[in-house]
Design a protein around this motif. Structure first.
Motif, mmCIF file in Angstrom:
data_model
loop_
_atom_site.group_PDB
_atom_site.id
_atom_site.type_symbol
_atom_site.label_atom_id
_atom_site.label_comp_id
_atom_site.label_asym_id
_atom_site.label_seq_id
_atom_site.Cartn_x
_atom_site.Cartn_y
_atom_site.Cartn_z
ATOM 1 N N PHE A 290 31.003 45.595 52.370
ATOM 2 C CA PHE A 290 31.836 44.984 51.322
ATOM 3 C C PHE A 290 31.680 45.877 50.094
ATOM 4 C CE2 PHE A 290 33.144 42.273 47.937
ATOM 5 C CZ PHE A 290 34.013 41.339 48.481
ATOM 6 N N LYS A 291 32.725 46.655 49.820
ATOM 7 C CA LYS A 291 32.652 47.676 48.780
ATOM 8 C C LYS A 291 33.708 47.420 47.707
ATOM 9 C CE LYS A 291 32.795 52.745 48.324
ATOM 10 N NZ LYS A 291 32.970 54.016 49.084
ATOM 11 N N ASN A 292 33.280 47.373 46.470
ATOM 12 C CA ASN A 292 34.243 47.169 45.384
ATOM 13 C C ASN A 292 34.017 48.193 44.279
ATOM 14 O OD1 ASN A 292 31.893 44.937 44.845
ATOM 15 N ND2 ASN A 292 32.628 45.760 42.885
ATOM 16 N N THR A 293 35.121 48.505 43.586
ATOM 17 C CA THR A 293 35.012 49.422 42.460
ATOM 18 C C THR A 293 34.195 48.758 41.356
ATOM 19 O OG1 THR A 293 37.141 48.583 41.644
ATOM 20 C CG2 THR A 293 37.160 50.627 42.937
ATOM 21 N N LEU A 294 33.532 49.581 40.574
ATOM 22 C CA LEU A 294 32.618 49.059 39.554
ATOM 23 C C LEU A 294 33.147 49.374 38.165
ATOM 24 C CD1 LEU A 294 29.893 47.588 39.392
ATOM 25 C CD2 LEU A 294 28.777 49.811 39.258
ATOM 26 N N ASN A 295 33.499 48.332 37.471
ATOM 27 C CA ASN A 295 33.933 48.422 36.080
ATOM 28 C C ASN A 295 33.400 47.181 35.377
ATOM 29 O OD1 ASN A 295 35.225 49.212 33.714
ATOM 30 N ND2 ASN A 295 37.156 48.214 34.295
ATOM 31 N N GLU A 296 32.110 47.200 35.123
ATOM 32 C CA GLU A 296 31.412 46.004 34.668
ATOM 33 C C GLU A 296 32.000 45.451 33.373
ATOM 34 O OE1 GLU A 296 27.085 45.689 35.434
ATOM 35 O OE2 GLU A 296 27.203 47.862 35.749
ATOM 36 N N ALA A 297 32.196 44.140 33.401
ATOM 37 C CA ALA A 297 32.769 43.461 32.241
ATOM 38 C C ALA A 297 31.753 43.387 31.112
ATOM 39 C CB ALA A 297 33.214 42.068 32.633
ATOM 40 N N VAL A 298 32.243 43.521 29.906
ATOM 41 C CA VAL A 298 31.355 43.411 28.743
ATOM 42 C C VAL A 298 30.903 41.975 28.570
ATOM 43 C CG1 VAL A 298 31.172 43.743 26.244
ATOM 44 C CG2 VAL A 298 32.503 45.369 27.645
ATOM 45 N N TYR A 299 31.859 41.057 28.694
ATOM 46 C CA TYR A 299 31.541 39.631 28.597
ATOM 47 C C TYR A 299 31.706 39.020 29.979
ATOM 48 C CZ TYR A 299 32.165 40.652 23.655
ATOM 49 O OH TYR A 299 32.056 41.197 22.411
ATOM 50 N N LYS A 300 30.592 38.805 30.655
ATOM 51 C CA LYS A 300 30.637 38.278 32.013
ATOM 52 C C LYS A 300 30.711 36.766 32.009
ATOM 53 C CE LYS A 300 27.840 42.105 33.786
ATOM 54 N NZ LYS A 300 26.606 42.487 34.515
ATOM 55 N N GLU A 301 31.310 36.258 33.098
ATOM 56 C CA GLU A 301 31.350 34.810 33.261
ATOM 57 C C GLU A 301 29.936 34.279 33.499
ATOM 58 O OE1 GLU A 301 34.044 33.531 36.238
ATOM 59 O OE2 GLU A 301 35.615 34.939 35.672
ATOM 60 N N PRO A 302 29.673 33.028 33.113
ATOM 61 C CA PRO A 302 28.346 32.453 33.363
ATOM 62 C C PRO A 302 27.995 32.507 34.837
ATOM 63 C CG PRO A 302 29.635 31.034 31.924
ATOM 64 C CD PRO A 302 30.570 32.086 32.429
#
Length: 339
Positions: A290-302
């Protein structure tokens, strides 16, 4: 008694019978060889009688102690004394029966005292050897019973552990689903109604398989597709999912293994039409990637923080394997071992 115990008892009885009667054949040796054994005039019918009685004697005491008497490690003193008394009484009865019948059948007893001492020696030796065998078998039974009890306790523990982990999944999924629904209500109320419809289908599927610990890969992909439809309603073209898994039968994995991976990918990354989130699911080297692109959100959901930990624990318990996680600057990959 098991078949293996019966087989061992028969072989041991044969060995004891031969060992304690073979000296009678020494009188057939030429010259000085005949002096090895006790003085005895060879008598084939008497020897046959001795052999069959001896074998029956060993078999009887084997069955008496392994099948008919209740020997166990936690028996009380009264029961133990009763069993020992039973063995003593049967020993005396059989010895009396054998010596009396042989005395009258063959009428060749010259020294009654030596005759009875010989009988007593052979039978008490036989009883001692059979007692050792019985003791070993009883210890083996006790060990097997403990192993079975330990295995049952282990299974009960694993089942309880799985139930506990499975109980965490639905609240975890519900928490993330409601977070997505909350965002969708603000953006598009009409789609929110369709979202609720699809959400109910996902829960229905989840609850209908709540007794299954392992599930077929094909069914798991069906559940994943339902979840993808929910996310597509929210992100539309901002979410790209490519599944290249061949139709396989017999491959199983823990129920609801892919759903938390899909949720985590969306939850921890910034998703937009300009920078879409791409997810690739494919099978390679005995594992489901299970591979996904990584573009981490600055404000993540709880987050409750139990998604990957829960999945890894279930894999350890159900399959004896751990999931693998690879993280680069551009991609995040989770490898799920397949049985």
């Amino acid at each position: 008694m098991t078949k293996a115990e019966k087989r061992v008892l028969i072989l041991t009885s044969v060995f004891v019978t031969i060992a304690l009667n073979i000296h009678r054949l020494f009188v057939l040796l030429p010259g000085e060889g005949r002096k090895i054994g006790l003085p005895w005039v060879f008598n084939a019918p008497e020897l046959t009688y001795q052999v069959f009685f001896h074998f029956g004697f060993c078999m009887f005491f084997g069955y008496l102690n392994l099948k008919w008497l209740n020997w166990n490690t936690d028996m009380n003193k009264k029961r133990r004394v009763k069993n020992l008394l039973s063995n003593t009484i049967f020993f005396l009865l059989l010895m009396g029966f054998a010596s009396t019948t042989q005395y009258f059948l063959f009428e060749n007893v010259l020294n009654i005292r030596l005759f009875l001492l010989g009988y007593f020696f052979r039978l008490i030796t036989s009883l001692g050897l059979i007692s050792i065998l019985v003791k070993i078998m009883l210890l083996n039974r006790t060990q097997k019973r403990k192993e079975q009890e330990n295995e049952q306790l282990k299974i009960a523990y694993f089942n309880a552990e799985i139930k506990n982990l499975r109980a965490q999944i639905n609240p975890h999924f519900l928490f993330n689903a409601l977070s997505s629904l909350s965002a969708l209500v603000r953006e598009n109320p009409s789609k929110a109604q369709d979202y609720i419809t699809h959400l109910s289908k996902v829960f229905r599927y989840s609850l209908s398989n709540h007794h299954e610990q392992l599930i077929g890969l094909d069914k798991e992909l069906e559940l994943l597709d339902s979840n993808i439809q929910l996310l597509k309603m929210r992100f539309e073209d901002a979410l790209e999912i490519h599944i290249e898994v061949p139709k396989t039968h017999g491959i199983q994995l823990p129920h609801m293994s892919l759903q938390p991976l899909l949720e985590n990918a969306v939850k921890h990354n910034f998703v937009s039409k300009e920078i879409p989130l791409r997810i690739d699911i494919f099978q390679e080297n005995g594992a489901l990637h299970f591979k996904n692109t990584l573009n981490e959100a600055v404000y993540k959901e709880p987050s409750t923080g139990i998604g990957l930990l829960n999945l890894n624990e279930r894999y350890n318990i159900l399959m004896g394997k751990s999931i693998e996680i690879e993280k680069t600057n551009t991609h995040f990959t989770v490898k799920l071992p397949l049985n």
